[in-house]
Design an enzyme around this catalytic site. Structure first.
Site, PDB file in Angstrom:
ATOM      1  N   HIS A  99       0.807  -1.227   0.000  1.00 34.86           N
ATOM      2  CA  HIS A  99       0.000   0.000   0.000  1.00 34.86           C
ATOM      3  C   HIS A  99       0.840   1.277   0.000  1.00 34.86           C
ATOM      4  O   HIS A  99       0.299   2.364  -0.204  1.00 34.86           O
ATOM      5  CB  HIS A  99      -0.938   0.036   1.214  1.00 34.86           C
ATOM      6  N   ASP A 136      -3.341 -10.541  -2.429  1.00 31.49           N
ATOM      7  CA  ASP A 136      -3.886  -9.971  -1.186  1.00 31.49           C
ATOM      8  C   ASP A 136      -5.320  -9.491  -1.463  1.00 31.49           C
ATOM      9  O   ASP A 136      -5.633  -9.067  -2.578  1.00 31.49           O
ATOM     10  CB  ASP A 136      -3.009  -8.798  -0.745  1.00 31.49           C
ATOM     11  N   HIS A 138      -6.759  -6.895  -0.588  1.00 37.93           N
ATOM     12  CA  HIS A 138      -6.832  -5.458  -0.845  1.00 37.93           C
ATOM     13  C   HIS A 138      -6.053  -5.104  -2.114  1.00 37.93           C
ATOM     14  O   HIS A 138      -5.041  -5.737  -2.416  1.00 37.93           O
ATOM     15  CB  HIS A 138      -6.238  -4.671   0.340  1.00 37.93           C
ATOM     16  N   ASP A 220      -5.271 -12.495   3.395  1.00 38.20           N
ATOM     17  CA  ASP A 220      -6.504 -11.960   3.983  1.00 38.20           C
ATOM     18  C   ASP A 220      -7.727 -12.167   3.091  1.00 38.20           C
ATOM     19  O   ASP A 220      -8.825 -11.729   3.438  1.00 38.20           O
ATOM     20  CB  ASP A 220      -6.344 -10.483   4.364  1.00 38.20           C
TER      21      ASP A 220
HETATM   22 ZN   LIG Z   1      -4.625  -6.919   2.632  1.00 40.25          ZN
END
Ligand SMILES: [Zn+2]
Length: 285
Positions: A99, A136, A138, A220
């Site tokens: 991120h 992931d 996200h 996740d």
């Molecule tokens: Zn994540």
């Protein structure tokens, strides 16, 4: 990290070669971040207690060292795999990295570890085609930002949408068509995930013919994870690991470096990392 270490302590992982991650050199961080950003992070580190960079991203006295070991470990893993001293590698690290944007820490991340490793592979080893696959849950907004105009990289991210950070629509394609976003609806399960990889992700990777494959391995998207609503199991992570290793075997002698991203249910994280590393070891054998 303790949950992962405990899972990888099982006897079946005995042949696994474990190395301490070296600190990243400043020059490696500067492959993706401006010097004044690195200095800003350095200055934000408190002598004691916690300092909040944003609502999610907190640092303590150990955070800079930890993040620098993540980036340094990923670059070192690239060196070992490129020199043929390891078939593939998994970098267990905290904080995660995908991120962090060029000059913005975000979502627990300080430095764009996997993008730094990709640039390191290009600069140090002269590679012209480096693929990064991010499963992931996200969107890897940071990696996308850092590799947006990098024609030597292909970045593919699959992620739940809608979900934080909100970016990662299919029409975000990179300056050279080098970014592929694959949004997944909440509730997407293993069979649907596998179909989407078989239909979209794996063919795109195959066409790119990478000289090195990097993985942003967040766990996740597991059905037990509290931060999102996908429904993968550790068997699905084993499957995708195998499929990615098979592409790497076809194009680049199996050269894969995987870096840990998210994963917030400790049991699911430990079981998923174990499944991931088990397949990496089988494929490297
Ligand atoms: Zn994540």
């Amino acid at each position: 990290m303790d949950a992962i270490a405990a899972a990888l302590a099982a006897a079946e992982f005995d042949p696994l070669k474990r190395l301490d991650a070296p600190l990243a050199e400043d020059a490696q961080l500067l492959l993706c971040h401006p010097a004044d950003y690195v200095e800003r992070i350095r200055m934000a580190i408190p002598a004691a207690g916690i300092y909040q960079l944003d609502a999610d991203t907190h640092v303590s006295s150990g955070s800079l060292t930890a993040a620098m070991r993540g980036a340094g470990g990923a670059c070192h893993a690239v060196d070992l795999v490129m020199q043929g001293e390891a078939g593939n590698a998994f970098v267990a690290m905290r904080p995660p990295g995908h991120h962090a944007e060029r000059a913005t820490p975000m979502g627990f991340c300080l430095f764009g570890t996997v993008a730094i490793a990709a640039r390191h592979a290009m600069e140090r080893h002269g590679l012209r085609r480096v693929a990064v696959v991010d499963f992931d849950v996200h969107h890897g907004n940071g990696t996308q930002d850092l590799l947006w105009d990098e024609a030597r990289a292909l970045f593919i991210s699959s992620h739940q949408m809608p979900l934080w950070p909100g970016t990662g629509t299919a029409d975000e394609r990179g300056a050279h068509g080098n970014v592929m976003n694959v949004p997944l609806a909440p509730g997407t399960d293993g069979p649907a995930f596998r179909r989407i990889y078989e239909d979209l992700v794996l063919p795109q990777l195959d066409r790119f013919a990478p000289e090195l494959l990097l993985i942003s391995a967040g766990f996740d998207a597991h059905r037990d994870d509290p931060l999102a609503q996908l429904a993968l199991t550790e068997q699905d992570f084993a499957w995708v690991t195998g499929a990615l290793c098979d592409i790497a075997a076809r194009h680049c002698d199996g050269r894969v470096v995987s870096t840990l991203e998210g994963g917030y249910d400790l049991e699911a994280l430990a079981a998923s990392v174990a499944a991931h590393v088990r397949v990496l070891m089988e494929k490297a054998a």
